[in-house]
Enzyme design. Structure first.
Site, short mmCIF file in Angstrom:
data_model
loop_
_atom_site.label_atom_id
_atom_site.label_comp_id
_atom_site.label_asym_id
_atom_site.label_seq_id
_atom_site.Cartn_x
_atom_site.Cartn_y
_atom_site.Cartn_z
N GLU A 66 9.36 -11.14 -22.93
CA GLU A 66 10.06 -11.71 -24.08
C GLU A 66 10.00 -13.23 -24.07
OE1 GLU A 66 12.60 -8.06 -22.82
OE2 GLU A 66 11.13 -9.44 -21.93
N SER A 182 -17.66 15.24 4.06
CA SER A 182 -16.85 15.16 2.84
C SER A 182 -17.34 14.09 1.86
CB SER A 182 -15.40 14.85 3.20
OG SER A 182 -15.29 13.63 3.90
N THR A 210 -7.13 11.78 8.62
CA THR A 210 -8.02 11.07 7.69
C THR A 210 -8.56 9.80 8.33
OG1 THR A 210 -6.90 11.96 5.74
CG2 THR A 210 -8.14 9.92 5.45
N ASP A 214 -12.48 9.92 8.99
CA ASP A 214 -13.21 9.18 7.96
C ASP A 214 -13.20 7.67 8.15
OD1 ASP A 214 -13.65 11.66 6.80
OD2 ASP A 214 -11.97 11.48 5.39
N GLU A 306 -3.07 10.28 -0.43
CA GLU A 306 -4.50 10.58 -0.40
C GLU A 306 -4.89 11.34 0.86
OE1 GLU A 306 -7.63 8.07 -1.72
OE2 GLU A 306 -6.25 6.54 -2.46
N SER A 314 2.53 19.28 3.34
CA SER A 314 3.82 18.77 3.80
C SER A 314 4.65 18.23 2.63
CB SER A 314 3.62 17.67 4.84
OG SER A 314 3.03 18.19 6.02
#
Length: 381
Positions: A66, A182, A210, A214, A306, A314
């Site tokens: 504003e 993957s 992960t 990865d 992710e 979970s």
């Protein structure tokens, strides 16, 4: 200016109000990833159906939409109509109240998308504006505004961040082959979309597996300057390596461990920039409800999960998810030992399966994105 003067030539004032509110919604998105824990907000100042100025909340601590629009308009703001996505603030914080600036600018009418969800402020700004003789209309494109700020609305009302589960899987539900491969299940368009999604949230969460398998960076690479979100790793015993790439990237990093393992984990990460958060154990797992309480207290309004299938389960079994962003690649991997998108024990019967509401499907290159909610978000709208 995106055809700003292409006003509806027919219809009542409602269609004109919606036209400008849609523009204000577009402007609000420019603050995505920067405004939090404040909401994103956009403003158009209009006089005689012509745009005078516009503004958006660029970042937390910076001028609100504003006041930015009023500053740009100068004396031309007098007698104008202001279209604002959210109710103007009425209290002093990092910036003065917007209601004060609106009144001083002698704006004639204010059109509001949605009312402030905070019970302490709800409707207060509207009342102040009316007391100053300003005409106020509310509820124009309210649903769209509330969806745009769904994370802020939940955080204000509950103290918990809005939790999104992102998954990329094959048509048969696999996120990796039986050998663990993957990369990449989804195509380049979907991967580019993920970076835009990451840029829109306050924090990204994965599990230790992960990181171990990865070694992701979990950064945002979308070609524009952004505020790096928190990276959060669930690791009960602190087993991940301090040499993992996620710990070398810029931005805040948090490792969540158990209270029992905290002293040992502290010794391991003492000389790093990693923030450690100890949690109690509940049913053999880190207490995710306690985690969300603590993240909300830190001002984290949105959390993107992710992690792999175990982390997904979970959150899902605890019913702590709000939304899913599910990328489905048109390919079949197969294999009993291949990893599925949701692991864990699963629900014992179909009657207990979690339904997804308000779903929509979007094409991302050769892939498909399914979006939906895990509760009736539109029930009271």
């Amino acid at each position: 200016m995106d055809n700003l003067n292409s006003l509806p030539t027919r219809g009542e004032g409602k269609s004109r109000d919606e036209f400008w509110m849609k523009r204000a919604l577009q402007l609000a998105e420019k603050g995505r990833g920067w405004a939090s824990p404040n909401p994103v907000a956009g403003v158009c100042l209009v006089k005689n159906n012509h745009l005078i100025s516009e503004g958006f909340h660029a970042a937390f601590g910076k001028p609100h939409a504003e006041t930015e629009a009023i500053r740009k308009a100068g004396s031309h703001a007098k007698g104008a109509t202001m279209y604002v996505t959210l109710e103007p603030c009425s209290t002093y914080g990092k910036t003065p109240p917007c209601t004060e600036a609106i009144s001083k600018a002698r704006i004639n009418r204010v059109v509001v998308g949605a009312i402030d969800p905070n019970p302490k402020h709800q409707g207060r700004g509207i009342s102040i504006l009316k007391k100053h003789g300003i005409r106020v209309q509310t509820g124009v494109l309210r649903k769209e505004v509330e969806i745009q700020n769904e994370a802020f609305f939940k955080w204000i009302r509950t103290g918990f961040p809005f939790v999104i589960l992102k998954m990329a899987q094959s048509l048969d539900g696999k996120i990796a082959s039986r050998t663990g491969e993957s990369r990449w299940i989804s195509g380049s368009e979907a991967r580019e979309w993920v970076h835009h999604l990451r840029a829109s949230v306050d924090a990204i969460l994965v599990g230790k597996n992960t990181v171990l398998k990865d070694d992701p960076r979990l950064t945002v690479r979308n070609g524009r300057k952004i505020k790096e979100p928190w990276r959060i790793i669930l690791d009960t015993k602190g087993e991940v390596s301090i040499q993992a790439r996620v710990f070398k990237s810029s931005g805040p990093i948090m490792l969540v461990c158990s209270e029992k393992a905290f002293e040992c984990v502290l010794k391991k990460f003492r000389r790093t920039k990693v923030m450690l958060l100890p949690l109690r154990i509940r049913d053999g797992k880190l207490d995710l409800t306690q985690l969300l309480q603590k993240l909300g207290a830190l001002g984290i309004t949105s959390l993107l999960v992710e992690g792999g299938g175990e982390v997904a389960w979970s959150f899902l079994r605890s019913k702590l998810m709000d939304k899913i962003e599910w990328v489905i690649a048109p390919k079949i991997i197969g294999g009993r030992e291949a990893i599925t998108s949701v692991e864990g024990k699963g629900f014992v019967s179909l009657s207990r399966a979690l339904p997804i509401y308000s779903t929509r499907m979007v094409k991302l290159g050769e892939d498909f994105l399914l979006e939906g909610y895990l509760h009736h978000v539109f029930r009271n709208r």
